[in-house]
Scaffold this active site. Structure first.
Site, PDB file in Angstrom:
ATOM      1  N   GLN A 169      35.471  39.013  26.205  1.00 39.06           N
ATOM      2  CA  GLN A 169      36.896  38.711  26.274  1.00 39.06           C
ATOM      3  C   GLN A 169      37.237  38.291  27.702  1.00 39.06           C
ATOM      4  O   GLN A 169      37.101  39.079  28.648  1.00 39.06           O
ATOM      5  CB  GLN A 169      37.772  39.898  25.865  1.00 39.06           C
ATOM      6  CG  GLN A 169      39.233  39.439  25.686  1.00 39.06           C
ATOM      7  CD  GLN A 169      40.228  40.573  25.577  1.00 39.06           C
ATOM      8  OE1 GLN A 169      40.326  41.395  26.484  1.00 39.06           O
ATOM      9  NE2 GLN A 169      40.984  40.608  24.491  1.00 39.06           N
ATOM     10  N   ARG A 179      43.024  36.054  21.243  1.00 37.83           N
ATOM     11  CA  ARG A 179      43.811  37.243  20.899  1.00 37.83           C
ATOM     12  C   ARG A 179      45.270  37.003  21.262  1.00 37.83           C
ATOM     13  O   ARG A 179      45.585  36.593  22.383  1.00 37.83           O
ATOM     14  CB  ARG A 179      43.297  38.492  21.621  1.00 37.83           C
ATOM     15  CG  ARG A 179      43.917  39.762  21.016  1.00 37.83           C
ATOM     16  CD  ARG A 179      43.342  41.036  21.572  1.00 37.83           C
ATOM     17  NE  ARG A 179      43.309  42.072  20.529  1.00 37.83           N
ATOM     18  CZ  ARG A 179      43.409  43.375  20.753  1.00 37.83           C
ATOM     19  NH1 ARG A 179      43.546  43.842  21.983  1.00 37.83           N
ATOM     20  NH2 ARG A 179      43.362  44.232  19.758  1.00 37.83           N
ATOM     21  N   GLY A 228      40.414  50.224  16.924  1.00 36.97           N
ATOM     22  CA  GLY A 228      40.279  50.491  18.346  1.00 36.97           C
ATOM     23  C   GLY A 228      39.903  51.923  18.653  1.00 36.97           C
ATOM     24  O   GLY A 228      38.737  52.252  18.854  1.00 36.97           O
ATOM     25  N   ARG A 229      40.903  52.800  18.721  1.00 38.43           N
ATOM     26  CA  ARG A 229      40.653  54.182  19.119  1.00 38.43           C
ATOM     27  C   ARG A 229      39.573  54.871  18.284  1.00 38.43           C
ATOM     28  O   ARG A 229      38.789  55.655  18.830  1.00 38.43           O
ATOM     29  CB  ARG A 229      41.959  54.982  19.089  1.00 38.43           C
ATOM     30  CG  ARG A 229      42.976  54.517  20.132  1.00 38.43           C
ATOM     31  CD  ARG A 229      44.291  55.281  20.004  1.00 38.43           C
ATOM     32  NE  ARG A 229      45.317  54.761  20.908  1.00 38.43           N
ATOM     33  CZ  ARG A 229      46.137  53.761  20.616  1.00 38.43           C
ATOM     34  NH1 ARG A 229      46.059  53.168  19.434  1.00 38.43           N
ATOM     35  NH2 ARG A 229      47.043  53.344  21.492  1.00 38.43           N
ATOM     36  N   TYR A 270      49.641  39.411  29.641  1.00 36.62           N
ATOM     37  CA  TYR A 270      48.821  38.880  30.725  1.00 36.62           C
ATOM     38  C   TYR A 270      49.048  37.377  30.889  1.00 36.62           C
ATOM     39  O   TYR A 270      49.949  36.811  30.290  1.00 36.62           O
ATOM     40  CB  TYR A 270      47.362  39.271  30.508  1.00 36.62           C
ATOM     41  CG  TYR A 270      47.186  40.774  30.476  1.00 36.62           C
ATOM     42  CD1 TYR A 270      47.533  41.553  31.579  1.00 36.62           C
ATOM     43  CD2 TYR A 270      46.729  41.429  29.341  1.00 36.62           C
ATOM     44  CE1 TYR A 270      47.420  42.931  31.561  1.00 36.62           C
ATOM     45  CE2 TYR A 270      46.601  42.818  29.312  1.00 36.62           C
ATOM     46  CZ  TYR A 270      46.958  43.560  30.426  1.00 36.62           C
ATOM     47  OH  TYR A 270      46.850  44.923  30.388  1.00 36.62           O
TER      48      TYR A 270
END
Length: 363
Positions: free
Chosen positions: A98, A230, A319-320, A183
């Site tokens: 990424q 993404r 994810g987690r 971002y």
């Protein structure tokens, strides 16, 4: 036969063993900016995922937002990532890099003392980042960035191009552009973060121009089917807000569809009490984008299977759950209980909370 999480999928000449994705998760274990053997073990432990998307990796020092995150712009960093990709491939896994530039979401302590850059001269208000202060994390406010000039834009596009070359040299199977979570690319897309009055600001088409041009750089290196993007249409993370996210991000999907890229990866809002992504958006996204769609956020196996059956997703990212369950694919397949991660060891530190979570044992 209906599609399941364990139905193989092909794109970009790759055959993925299942539709379970390990998404990018910052873990801040790269003290010197280089991926390392500890990180290689962490990713290899999770290589049964159909696809691993490695943690956000800055394309330059100016693109770094937080202490101890890895880069991909120096020979040493490329060698560090080779440790990771070799370890994942040895276990039969597939892994994308990424590529990350944080724009204004940083502090000069992380950028070598240089003022951050963004689409506009506008700070990310109320946003904090962590810096290395005598080997300890210290959270500080972001600072005012300067608006990027046309020369800056061309320079950063070149950094993305070089980062894609470096990713291939490091052995990655493809690249994902981080255009989400407030971002740099997101700072061009979202209307409230982009105050420009040139061809990169104003209309939706203009605000998507930087996204499209960066994608062109990546495609020219990696090939369109090995490029993913993404996006986070509804999260408003790190201070970026769009006045009409559904319309803006459907236009983004149409643009990316025209580029023929391999996948779009949607980061949905995943904090407690957050509203679900509108069904209308998922329906329109499916119509706008012909290739693979990955959804991420608050998914359990049942909800993920439903997203596949509804046709809203082709793959689902967890994810987690991947943090504390290196064997997550096996656990889902066998309906084993999932372990809970320790939030105190998510960022920084060493092996504890990274590589020491055990696989499931019936004993």
């Amino acid at each position: 036969m209906s599609t399941s999480l364990f139905t193989p999928i092909q794109f970009g000449g790759l055959t993925l063993n299942n539709r379970i994705v390990m998404p990018p998760m910052t873990r801040s274990r790269a003290k010197n900016g280089c991926a390392n053997a500890m990180m290689a073990e962490y990713y290899a432990q999770r290589a049964e995922a159909g696809l691993i998307i490695a943690e956000g990796t800055q394309i330059s020092q100016l693109g770094q937002g937080y202490a101890w995150t890895p880069g991909i712009y120096s020979p040493e960093q490329i060698q560090g990532w080779k440790l990771v990709t070799d370890a994942v491939h040895a276990k039969g896994g597939k892994i994308f890099a990424q590529l990350w530039h944080v724009g204004r979401v940083t502090h000069p302590s992380n950028t070598g003392g240089v003022q951050p850059i963004s689409s506009s001269e506008q700070a990310a208000k109320g946003v904090k980042v962590f810096i290395d202060e005598e080997d300890q994390p210290n959270f500080v406010d972001t600072v005012l960035p300067r608006a990027m000039t046309h020369d800056d834009i061309e320079h950063v596009k070149g950094e993305y191009y070089q980062a894609a070359l470096n990713a291939l040299e490091a052995g990655f199977d493809g690249v994902e552009l981080h255009a989400a979570n407030g971002y740099l690319v997101n700072q061009f897309i979202d209307s409230e973060a982009n105050l420009r009055d040139d061809e990169y600001g104003g209309s939706t088409e203009n605000r998507l121009r930087f996204l499209g041009e960066v994608v062109d750089q990546l495609v020219s290196v990696v090939g369109k089917e090995r490029v993913g993007v993404r996006l986070a249409p509804f999260t408003c993370l790190n201070g970026t807000v769009d006045s009409d996210p559904e319309a803006t991000y459907i236009e983004a999907a149409k643009l990316l569809n025209s580029k023929g890229i391999g996948y779009i990866h949607i980061a949905e809002v995943d904090w407690d009490d957050a509203p679900d992504t509108p069904i209308s958006f998922k329906q329109n996204l499916r119509q706008a984008f012909d290739q693979t769609i990955i959804l991420a956020g608050k998914y359990n196996p049942e909800k993920a299977q439903q997203a596949l059956e509804q046709g809203f997703a082709d793959m689902v990212a967890f994810g987690r759950p991947f943090v504390a369950n290196p064997d997550l694919v096996t656990r889902i397949k066998n309906q084993y209980p999932l372990a809970e991660h320790n939030p105190d060891t998510l960022f920084g530190g060493a092996e504890q909370g990274l590589t020491d979570y055990p696989v499931y044992s019936e004993a």
